[in-house]
Design a protein around this motif. Structure first.
Motif, mmCIF file in Angstrom:
data_model
loop_
_atom_site.group_PDB
_atom_site.id
_atom_site.type_symbol
_atom_site.label_atom_id
_atom_site.label_comp_id
_atom_site.label_asym_id
_atom_site.label_seq_id
_atom_site.Cartn_x
_atom_site.Cartn_y
_atom_site.Cartn_z
ATOM 1 N N LEU A 274 29.175 106.099 57.157
ATOM 2 C CA LEU A 274 28.236 104.776 57.062
ATOM 3 C C LEU A 274 26.869 104.837 57.833
ATOM 4 C CD1 LEU A 274 31.058 102.119 57.122
ATOM 5 C CD2 LEU A 274 29.732 102.839 55.208
ATOM 6 N N LEU A 275 27.120 105.509 58.793
ATOM 7 C CA LEU A 275 25.649 105.413 59.740
ATOM 8 C C LEU A 275 24.980 106.899 59.391
ATOM 9 C CD1 LEU A 275 27.176 104.593 63.273
ATOM 10 C CD2 LEU A 275 25.695 103.215 61.596
ATOM 11 N N GLY A 276 25.457 107.552 58.354
ATOM 12 C CA GLY A 276 24.551 108.837 57.853
ATOM 13 C C GLY A 276 24.764 109.814 58.526
ATOM 14 N N ARG A 295 34.420 99.181 53.195
ATOM 15 C CA ARG A 295 33.889 97.661 53.382
ATOM 16 C C ARG A 295 34.083 96.981 54.739
ATOM 17 N NH1 ARG A 295 30.748 96.265 49.156
ATOM 18 N NH2 ARG A 295 30.962 97.212 47.185
ATOM 19 N N ALA A 298 32.394 98.879 57.376
ATOM 20 C CA ALA A 298 31.011 98.464 57.453
ATOM 21 C C ALA A 298 30.880 97.000 57.851
ATOM 22 C CB ALA A 298 30.434 98.591 56.065
ATOM 23 N N ARG A 302 27.992 96.098 60.873
ATOM 24 C CA ARG A 302 26.949 95.060 60.645
ATOM 25 C C ARG A 302 27.231 93.809 61.729
ATOM 26 N NH1 ARG A 302 28.519 95.683 55.047
ATOM 27 N NH2 ARG A 302 27.178 96.818 53.963
ATOM 28 N N LEU A 307 24.334 98.665 61.533
ATOM 29 C CA LEU A 307 24.557 98.748 60.203
ATOM 30 C C LEU A 307 23.742 97.816 59.563
ATOM 31 C CD1 LEU A 307 25.482 101.062 57.961
ATOM 32 C CD2 LEU A 307 27.326 99.610 57.674
ATOM 33 N N PRO A 308 22.696 98.145 58.740
ATOM 34 C CA PRO A 308 21.796 96.881 58.082
ATOM 35 C C PRO A 308 22.509 96.391 57.063
ATOM 36 C CG PRO A 308 20.472 98.982 57.922
ATOM 37 C CD PRO A 308 22.192 99.328 58.612
ATOM 38 N N GLU A 310 21.807 95.267 54.161
ATOM 39 C CA GLU A 310 21.658 95.780 52.753
ATOM 40 C C GLU A 310 22.015 97.344 52.565
ATOM 41 O OE1 GLU A 310 18.024 96.799 55.170
ATOM 42 O OE2 GLU A 310 19.274 95.272 55.114
ATOM 43 N N SER A 311 22.652 97.837 53.371
ATOM 44 C CA SER A 311 23.266 99.103 53.486
ATOM 45 C C SER A 311 24.207 99.195 52.404
ATOM 46 C CB SER A 311 23.530 99.892 54.579
ATOM 47 O OG SER A 311 24.735 98.983 55.375
ATOM 48 N N VAL A 312 24.422 100.357 51.591
ATOM 49 C CA VAL A 312 25.394 100.697 50.589
ATOM 50 C C VAL A 312 26.605 101.375 51.156
ATOM 51 C CG1 VAL A 312 25.817 101.982 48.383
ATOM 52 C CG2 VAL A 312 23.517 101.053 48.700
ATOM 53 N N VAL A 313 27.521 100.762 50.750
ATOM 54 C CA VAL A 313 29.030 101.463 51.326
ATOM 55 C C VAL A 313 29.253 102.550 50.576
ATOM 56 C CG1 VAL A 313 31.287 100.941 51.931
ATOM 57 C CG2 VAL A 313 29.680 99.230 52.257
#
Length: 313
Positions: A274-276, A295, A298, A302, A307-308, A310-313
Motif C-alpha cells: 500500500l505504501l508502494g 481496506r 489501509a 490512514r 497513507l493519503p 485519496e490513495s487507491v487500495v
C-alpha cells in the motif's frame, strides 16, 4: 562506505527489523521492491537488518532464493548497518552451508533458533549448538521462538552456552517477560551480550528489564516510529514513550486483519504494498490479502497519517 567491524553483542542494539522477503512470484525475488525496502528501513534509522527470519518466511524459501537474498542485501547495504542472517534449518549441514554463504557475502552475523519438526531435548539442544558453533564462520545470535519451533532455549541451557565466545546475544520472541528478564540477568555472566525482544509492543518493558532493543516486524513498515520509540525509552522520555507506544498499538491492529496465523506476514506485506515499497506476494502456501482485508490495513495506515486519504487500495 563505512568499514565493517566484527559484530559483538555491544554493537547489536536499537531496532533491527526482521526484513520481509519481497517476492514477485513463486521462487522469484522482487528485486526493485527489495531495494526500496532496504533504503526505506535504513533511512528510518534502524540499527541493523535481520533477513531470513520468521517475518522473512525463511522456511518457505528455496535454498537458491535464500542465497540470492543474502547476496543482494549485503551488496546493497554495503556495511552501512550490520546484516544478520537466519540459518535455521531441519538439517545441520544446510545451516552450516548457508552460514558459509553469508560469510562469503560479508554478512555480519548468523541467527539460529532451535531445529523444528523433531523436538530436541535440552541436552540435545546444548550439544547441537556446541557442535555447530565451530562450523560457523560468523558470530552467532540465538533465537528463542517456541511458538513455531515448539522448543525453548531454556534459561539453564542459555547459561551453559554462555561460555562460547562467538555467541554474541539472543533474540526472544516468546512474549514471556519473566523469561526475558532472566535472559537479561545472564549479562552478569556475559556483559557483552545483547538481549533483543521480538514482540514489538513489549519493547518498553523489555528495555526496563535491561534489554538492548527490538527485532520488530512493524519496523519494515514504520521504521522511524520504532526507532523513535527505542530512543525515547533509552533517554526515559516518558511523554514520548507514551506517544510512540500508542502509535505502535494503533499499527498493531493490522495483525488482527484476517483469520489465519499467516496474517502477521500478510498484513506486513500488504502494508508495504500500500505504501508502494514492494509487492505483497507471500511464499506458498499463503495467499495475499484480498480487497476487504487490504481496506482494513489501509484504514490503519490512514489513521497513522502515513497513507493519503485519496490513495487507491
Amino acid at each position: 562506505m563505512a568499514s565493517s567491524e566484527p559484530l559483538s553483542g555491544t554493537s547489536l542494539h536499537g531496532i533491527v527489523p526482521p526484513l520481509v522477503t519481497p517476492l514477485c512470484g513463486r521462487d522469484k525475488l522482487d528485486h526493485e521492491g527489495l531495494s526500496r525496502l532496504i533504503e526505506h528501513v535504513i533511512s528510518g534509522g534502524v540499527s541493523g537488518l535481520f533477513i531470513l527470519g520468521t517475518t522473512g518466511e525463511a522456511p518457505s524459501l528455496s535454498y537458491r532464493l535464500r542465497r540470492e537474498l543474502i547476496s543482494r542485501v549485503t551488496d546493497q547495504v554495503e556495511h552501512r548497518v550490520p546484516v544478520l542472517v537466519g540459518i535455521t534449518d531441519t538439517s545441520f549441514v544446510e545451516s552450516v552451508e548457508l552460514a558459509k554463504h553469508a560469510a562469503d557475502a560479508q554478512a555480519d552475523a548468523v541467527v539460529l533458533t532451535t531445529p523444528y519438526y523433531f523436538p530436541a531435548g535440552q541436552t540435545e539442544l546444548t550439544a547441537y549448538v556446541r557442535n555447530i558453533v565451530p562450523e560457523l564462520p560468523l558470530p552467532l545470535v540465538l533465537y528463542n521462538m517456541p511458538q513455531l519451533t515448539k522448543v525453548w532455549f531454556e534459561i539453564d541451557t542459555v547459561k551453559q552456552l554462555a561460555d562460547i565466545d562467538t555467541i554474541v546475544g539472543i533474540k526472544d520472541s516468546s512474549g514471556d517477560m519473566e523469561y526475558f528478564g532472566k535472559l537479561c540477568d545472564l549479562k552478569s555472566i556475559r556483559p557483552d551480550w545483547s538481549v533483543m525482544i521480538g514482540p514489538e509492543t513489549k519493547l518498553a518493558e523489555a528495555m526496563s528489564l535491561g534489554g538492548d532493543g527490538g527485532v520488530a516486524g512493524g519496523a519494515n513498515v514504520l521504521p522511524k516510529l520504532f526507532v523513535d520509540h527505542y530512543k525515547a525509552n533509552k533517554v526515559t522520555d516518558a511523554e514520548q514513550v507514551a506517544k510512540t507506544h500508542a502509535m505502535i498499538l494503533e499499527f498493531h491492529q493490522v495483525y488482527d486483519v484476517g483469520k489465519y496465523a499467516s496474517r502477521h506476514i500478510k498484513a506486513t506485506k500488504c502494508a508495504l504494498s500500500l505504501l508502494g515499497i514492494c509487492q505483497d506476494i507471500p511464499a506458498d502456501p499463503f495467499h495475499c490479502f484480498r480487497e476487504p482485508e487490504r481496506r482494513k490495513v489501509a484504514d490503519v495506515l490512514r489513521t497513522l497519517g502515513v497513507l493519503p486519504a485519496e490513495s487507491v487500495v
